[in-house]
Enzyme design. Sequence first.
Site, PDB file in Angstrom:
ATOM      1  N   ASP A  11      35.247  41.171  39.029  1.00  0.00           N
ATOM      2  CA  ASP A  11      36.177  41.743  40.010  1.00  0.00           C
ATOM      3  C   ASP A  11      35.499  43.018  40.519  1.00  0.00           C
ATOM      4  O   ASP A  11      35.579  44.062  39.876  1.00  0.00           O
ATOM      5  CB  ASP A  11      37.520  42.060  39.355  1.00  0.00           C
ATOM      6  CG  ASP A  11      38.489  42.710  40.334  1.00  0.00           C
ATOM      7  OD1 ASP A  11      38.520  42.299  41.507  1.00  0.00           O
ATOM      8  OD2 ASP A  11      39.193  43.655  39.928  1.00  0.00           O
ATOM      9  N   GLU A  74      34.616  37.837  43.175  1.00  0.00           N
ATOM     10  CA  GLU A  74      35.665  37.794  44.181  1.00  0.00           C
ATOM     11  C   GLU A  74      35.097  38.134  45.546  1.00  0.00           C
ATOM     12  O   GLU A  74      34.331  39.078  45.705  1.00  0.00           O
ATOM     13  CB  GLU A  74      36.799  38.769  43.840  1.00  0.00           C
ATOM     14  CG  GLU A  74      37.981  38.643  44.803  1.00  0.00           C
ATOM     15  CD  GLU A  74      39.171  39.475  44.358  1.00  0.00           C
ATOM     16  OE1 GLU A  74      40.134  38.887  43.840  1.00  0.00           O
ATOM     17  OE2 GLU A  74      39.125  40.701  44.539  1.00  0.00           O
ATOM     18  N   ASP A 148      41.884  45.074  36.322  1.00  0.00           N
ATOM     19  CA  ASP A 148      40.510  44.726  36.696  1.00  0.00           C
ATOM     20  C   ASP A 148      39.971  43.632  35.764  1.00  0.00           C
ATOM     21  O   ASP A 148      39.264  42.718  36.196  1.00  0.00           O
ATOM     22  CB  ASP A 148      39.596  45.956  36.604  1.00  0.00           C
ATOM     23  CG  ASP A 148      40.154  47.156  37.339  1.00  0.00           C
ATOM     24  OD1 ASP A 148      39.916  47.269  38.554  1.00  0.00           O
ATOM     25  OD2 ASP A 148      40.845  47.968  36.689  1.00  0.00           O
TER      26      ASP A 148
END
Length: 203
Positions: A11, A74, A148
């Site tokens: 992430d 991501e 996160d």
Amino acid sequence: MPTPKRILGIDPGLQVTGYGVLEVTDAGPRVCEAGVIRSAEGRDTADMARRVKTLYDGLCEVLEQYSPTAMAVEQLFAHYDHPRTAILMAHARGAFFLAGAQYSIPVTSYAPARVKKLVTGSGRASKEQMQHAVARELNLAGPPEPHDVADALAIALCHYFAGSGGIMGGARGATFTGINCEALFGPDPDRIDDEPESTDDAA
């Protein structure tokens, strides 16, 4: 013994990056390690080059220790209210893609909505729903913190479900019938084609 198949989910963030390493077993994926990489202490305004290097070095340590066979990152949001945010985020993603290439690890990007869809069954799931879905799928005692880490594990899970060993089963909270993989995932958003894409829809 064969090298275990491990998926590293990332992430990306310029200040805090979450990561999660899943090992694929016959019984399904399990968490090997998860945590965060910080580019600056608190709100320290370190220069950009130093912050990117800190993220890169931190990720390389994870790659060295856990030897993942795949990385899932991501994708940037298609639209940002502040374009500068997208530019700053791209610095972090660039460092991670570089590390992946240097370690000969294939890197795949997933849009946030697609991650939510595969992990929870809804592309509009909240962060809390995502955390609980990740905990359920990975048999964790509770929702992973901070968010996160939960997001990184969700991205790794998304890649697991997208693979040949996982997509037909899908998340336990989702129902899939007649999956069209190309329609669900689309082309690789980070692939560089020889021909530029049409901009007819951009008007």
